[in-house]
Design a protein around this motif. Structure first.
Motif, short mmCIF file in Angstrom:
data_model
loop_
_atom_site.label_atom_id
_atom_site.label_comp_id
_atom_site.label_asym_id
_atom_site.label_seq_id
_atom_site.Cartn_x
_atom_site.Cartn_y
_atom_site.Cartn_z
N ASP A 88 23.75 10.92 62.20
CA ASP A 88 24.96 10.44 62.40
C ASP A 88 26.01 11.09 61.43
N GLY A 89 27.04 11.24 61.90
CA GLY A 89 28.30 11.86 61.08
C GLY A 89 29.09 10.63 60.39
N SER A 90 30.05 11.09 59.63
CA SER A 90 31.11 10.30 59.02
C SER A 90 32.48 10.98 59.38
N ALA A 91 32.89 10.84 60.54
CA ALA A 91 34.23 11.65 60.91
C ALA A 91 35.37 11.20 60.83
N GLY A 239 39.98 6.81 68.77
CA GLY A 239 40.51 8.16 69.07
C GLY A 239 41.28 8.72 67.92
N GLU A 240 41.88 7.80 66.80
CA GLU A 240 42.75 8.13 66.08
C GLU A 240 41.86 8.66 64.82
N ASP A 241 42.60 9.30 63.84
CA ASP A 241 41.89 9.61 62.53
C ASP A 241 40.51 10.12 62.65
N MET A 242 39.95 10.49 63.81
CA MET A 242 38.67 11.15 63.52
C MET A 242 38.84 12.77 63.31
N GLN A 243 38.48 13.07 62.14
CA GLN A 243 38.66 14.39 61.79
C GLN A 243 37.80 15.40 62.70
N PHE A 244 36.68 15.01 63.05
CA PHE A 244 35.85 15.88 64.14
C PHE A 244 35.34 15.25 65.20
N GLY A 268 30.23 7.81 62.74
CA GLY A 268 30.36 7.39 61.39
C GLY A 268 31.23 6.14 61.74
N THR A 269 31.25 5.45 60.70
CA THR A 269 32.20 4.08 60.53
C THR A 269 33.38 4.48 61.20
N VAL A 270 34.05 3.78 62.20
CA VAL A 270 35.28 3.77 62.77
C VAL A 270 36.36 3.39 62.04
N ALA A 271 37.61 4.00 61.37
CA ALA A 271 38.43 3.69 60.57
C ALA A 271 39.96 4.38 60.74
N ASN A 272 40.98 3.73 60.56
CA ASN A 272 42.24 4.18 60.64
C ASN A 272 42.65 4.15 59.09
N GLN A 273 43.83 5.07 59.28
CA GLN A 273 44.97 5.10 58.17
C GLN A 273 45.58 3.76 57.98
N ASP A 274 46.03 3.26 59.14
CA ASP A 274 46.43 1.65 59.17
C ASP A 274 45.61 0.55 58.85
#
Length: 331
Positions: A88-91, A239-244, A268-274
């Protein structure tokens, strides 16, 4: 195509092909008894499974000599009831940033070029409607809504471009965390163990073509919806803010070892800047409260609380079906 596993036939379940609307299904023992078996011979089984899927879509009542039936999600195990590998990543670095800011730390520059990843529990997964069993509420029960991909055999040292060709299926996961056990485990400097119990997989896994234009650059470009006790919790764009990308995560995992067919790789846990899109875990919401108010006000989950995690296509149809489960005391 869409694939799932029934709670029958032993620990690895019984492979079924599922219609696009998740309403009908058919067993395919003449192709493969389990999804793991299918993945181990994917070049041969994938075309036949896809043909069965198309026949089911066409309304056939008999596919591969088996009668189609109405699908009941409560009869489903996880699509892969157990996997040889789950990493599991933390992308999503907005998630990492908020957790670190809450304790006065910043994100190291290395995190932007070198993925975070840990070896997770693959020996068993809950089915989409199974309860999450936890010994004690005091452990700090939290959901983590994520996207996962499933690979065929991946060679050691694969690059990210080639790694993308090894992504065969896509699904969702509730990567359960016991937050109050994490600090002491990380303080030992040896990673997660007791703080990461079994996770839950979505009712079905789908082939990348099922996502159409939403599957781009080895990322899923759709919101990931989470509800707690029937109340909206978050819908960040996966699809946003996924670094990798998933291809990059696979290449990272396979740098010094091959991945076997049926390996699961998490985003990893999906998260956005917004922040207005909500969160995919309680820990992140609590961190935002600490940043704003100096202390958290949102509690972790209690026994009897219900979580629902789902992803809809642009027309509003469920792609993977819903993870819909309660937190329950073990024993």
């Amino acid at each position: 195509m869409k694939l799932a596993s029934l709670k029958e036939g032993g620990r690895d379940g019984s492979l079924i092909v599922v219609s696009r609307d998740l309403g009908r299904a058919v067993r395919v023992p003449s192709i493969a008894l389990t999804l793991q078996r299918a993945l181990e011979d994917w070049d041969n089984t994938a075309p036949r499974l896809n043909a069965a899927f198309e026949a089911l879509q066409g309304g056939a009542s008999l596919v591969e000599g088996q009668a189609a039936f109405t699908l009941e999600t409560h009869s489903l195990a996880a699509p892969l009831p157990r996997a040889y590998e789950f990493v599991d990543g933390s992308a999503y670095l907005p998630h990492v940033d908020r957790v670190r800011r809450a304790r006065g730390a910043t994100v190291p520059e290395s995190f932007y070029v070198d993925p975070l990843m840990y070896h997770a529990v693959g020996a068993g997964f809950y089915g989409p409607n199974d309860p999450v069993l936890v010994p004690d509420e005091a452990f700090g029960i939290d959901l983590e809504a994520e996207v996962v991909v499933v690979t065929d055999d991946v060679p050691m040292g694969v690059n990210a471009v080639d790694a993308a060709q090894h992504i065969q299926l896509i699904g969702l996961i509730n990567d359960v965390s016991l937050r109050n056990l994490i600090p002491d485990e990380l303080a030992k400097g040896f990673g997660f163990l007791q703080s990461k119990p079994r996770s839950t997989l979505s009712p079905v896994f789908v082939s990348p073509d099922e996502l159409g234009e939403a599957w781009l650059d080895s990322k899923v470009h759709l919101p990931l919806l989470s509800h707690i006790n029937g109340e909206w919790f978050g819908a960040p764009e996966a699809g946003e803010d996924m670094q990798f990308s998933f291809a990059q995560l696979i290449a990272h995992a396979a740098r010094t070892r091959p991945l076997v067919a049926g390996s699961i790789v998490g985003s990893g846990t999906v998260a956005n800047q917004d922040e207005g899109r909500g969160a995919s875990c309680l820990a992140e919401k609590r961190m935002l409260e600490i940043i704003r108010d100096g202390k958290p006000s949102t509690p972790f989950m209690r026994f009897g609380d219900r979580v629902r995690i789902e992803m809809l296509d642009r027309s509003g149809a469920s792609i993977f079906g819903a993870i819909d489960q309660v937190m329950q005391k073990s024993g």
